[in-house]
Design a protein around this motif. Sequence first.
Motif, PDB file in Angstrom:
ATOM      1  N   ILE A  79      -9.262   7.933   3.181  1.00  0.00           N
ATOM      2  CA  ILE A  79      -8.701   6.631   2.817  1.00  0.00           C
ATOM      3  C   ILE A  79      -7.195   6.802   2.699  1.00  0.00           C
ATOM      4  N   ASN A  80      -6.451   5.836   3.181  1.00  0.00           N
ATOM      5  CA  ASN A  80      -5.003   5.877   3.055  1.00  0.00           C
ATOM      6  C   ASN A  80      -4.514   4.507   2.604  1.00  0.00           C
TER       7      ASN A  80
ATOM      8  N   LEU B 173      -3.895  -0.482   4.523  1.00  0.00           N
ATOM      9  CA  LEU B 173      -5.091   0.158   4.008  1.00  0.00           C
ATOM     10  C   LEU B 173      -5.855   0.683   5.213  1.00  0.00           C
ATOM     11  N   ALA B 174      -6.167   1.977   5.219  1.00  0.00           N
ATOM     12  CA  ALA B 174      -6.882   2.554   6.362  1.00  0.00           C
ATOM     13  C   ALA B 174      -8.071   3.351   5.865  1.00  0.00           C
TER      14      ALA B 174
ATOM     15  N   GLU C 114       2.558   5.906  -1.168  1.00  0.00           N
ATOM     16  CA  GLU C 114       1.388   6.151  -0.337  1.00  0.00           C
ATOM     17  C   GLU C 114       0.410   7.021  -1.096  1.00  0.00           C
ATOM     18  N   HIS C 115      -0.862   6.773  -0.900  1.00  0.00           N
ATOM     19  CA  HIS C 115      -1.863   7.701  -1.403  1.00  0.00           C
ATOM     20  C   HIS C 115      -2.848   8.011  -0.289  1.00  0.00           C
ATOM     21  N   ASP C 116      -3.099   9.291  -0.123  1.00  0.00           N
ATOM     22  CA  ASP C 116      -3.925   9.773   0.972  1.00  0.00           C
ATOM     23  C   ASP C 116      -5.090  10.522   0.354  1.00  0.00           C
ATOM     24  N   HIS C 117      -6.295  10.068   0.616  1.00  0.00           N
ATOM     25  CA  HIS C 117      -7.453  10.787   0.081  1.00  0.00           C
ATOM     26  C   HIS C 117      -8.314  11.204   1.252  1.00  0.00           C
TER      27      HIS C 117
ATOM     28  N   SER D 135     -10.918   1.872  10.462  1.00  0.00           N
ATOM     29  CA  SER D 135     -10.255   0.592  10.580  1.00  0.00           C
ATOM     30  C   SER D 135      -9.009   0.597   9.694  1.00  0.00           C
ATOM     31  N   GLU D 136      -8.005  -0.153  10.108  1.00  0.00           N
ATOM     32  CA  GLU D 136      -6.765  -0.233   9.335  1.00  0.00           C
ATOM     33  C   GLU D 136      -6.353  -1.688   9.214  1.00  0.00           C
ATOM     34  N   LEU D 137      -5.977  -2.080   8.009  1.00  0.00           N
ATOM     35  CA  LEU D 137      -5.515  -3.445   7.778  1.00  0.00           C
ATOM     36  C   LEU D 137      -4.054  -3.377   7.354  1.00  0.00           C
TER      37      LEU D 137
END
Lengths: 51, 399
Positions: free
Chosen positions: B188-189, B219-220, B178-181, B233-235
Amino acid sequence: MHEETRERIMKVLEWGRKAIHIGFIPFVLYLGFTRSTPRPNILRLISPLAA
Amino acid sequence: MADFKKPAAAAAAASPVSQGFAQDVLNKFAAFRARMNLPSPGPWENLHREMKSVQSTNFLVEGAKFDLTSVLSPNFTVMHSFAWGSAQYPPSYHFGSMYASGKTMMHGQIDDQGGLQARAHYNWAAPQLPPAATEPFDPTKPADQQQPLPAELPKTASTSKVTAHMSGQPGQNMVQLEHDHVGSDYSINVKAVNPNPFDKAASWASKGSTTSTTGVYQLAYLQSVTPTVALGSELVYQRMLPDSEESALSFALRYAPAPTPVPPPSTLPMGMPSPFPPVDPKAPTQVFTSVYSPGTGLLHSSYWRRVSQRLEVCAELQLLMTGYGKMGPGRREGLASVGFKLDTINSTIRGMIDTTGRLSAILEERIVGGIAFQLSGEIDYAKGGGGAGRVGIGFVMEA
């Protein structure tokens, strides 16, 4: 990709998984005991009351 | 983001001839964004965070629980946790250890069955000094001798996370990258659960390809559009087996009006120092969050409000609405709940009731320093025979 190659990759990944499964907690403990100041007493791992 | 673009805007002003029209528009947009002074919306997974800290179902104890935490040094903690007496789960023991320093954090937990939960975080942003070992809040001291609120930490962060759940049996292992910015006004996640780029080819794949990529990918993105509203939005793309592909899109709205001053507890005589931990005056006092996924027809809304320094309330609504389709006739189901969290000088009380008749409450009593006692109860009035209940006690010790 050959079926053989896939199996070989899976085998390597499984080894890695086992290594993490066994080694992760000891690794965290090692980091904690060697890299924190002041160095904690090893007995406190079991009981918080040991000084 | 705006901060990064400011030098660019200055450079553009210095040599306007060399910059094209598009650059000009971008710079104007960046300057506009900087002027708006938008707050950070926080990461996607924190959308319902305020509500979750109030709801008692997230803190229920079943049977008996004994937690022992040893803080061996400011960045090293070891934890033992025993649980027994539950009707649903067998007695268990967990051993956990955590090491955190500056940019890295590692946490491992292993249970008596050999199941391991491992987490490792690495923060790429400038090292945030951990809040220096401040003394805990002491209610006996007057307000002017209390520790001041910790200086505001930079809200931006860029963290890579690896989470793994491992048990002895094959097929029950989970690895999540996971990467969380979190930027100044957006977040962005990116997440990949059990990614496997070497899986067998799908049955419909062309002759040449022999592999396919399986796993769950998410992807969020969340963006503050005004000082009070954030949209996102999240895909989610799921491919557990080479032959099954699925994707789902969700939309989120978060509305947090400008904070109103929080009144001090009314039971205190005027002028008496407040015994409750101070509240950040810039933090919102009301948050409305709604997440809707059209694919599954699930709507999840929550409202949280800080009524006073010691009382927080929340309401939650979950609706499932699907139309008539391939899966048969449409469904309409709903679940609503309300809850509160009340702090008194030495205890925290949480209570909650939902529309299925489930009522739960938790009392957490802090006896001294690091010793706390928990009493938890839940009763489901909808179950036959006057309802089915569960009680639990917990004892938490930190030294």
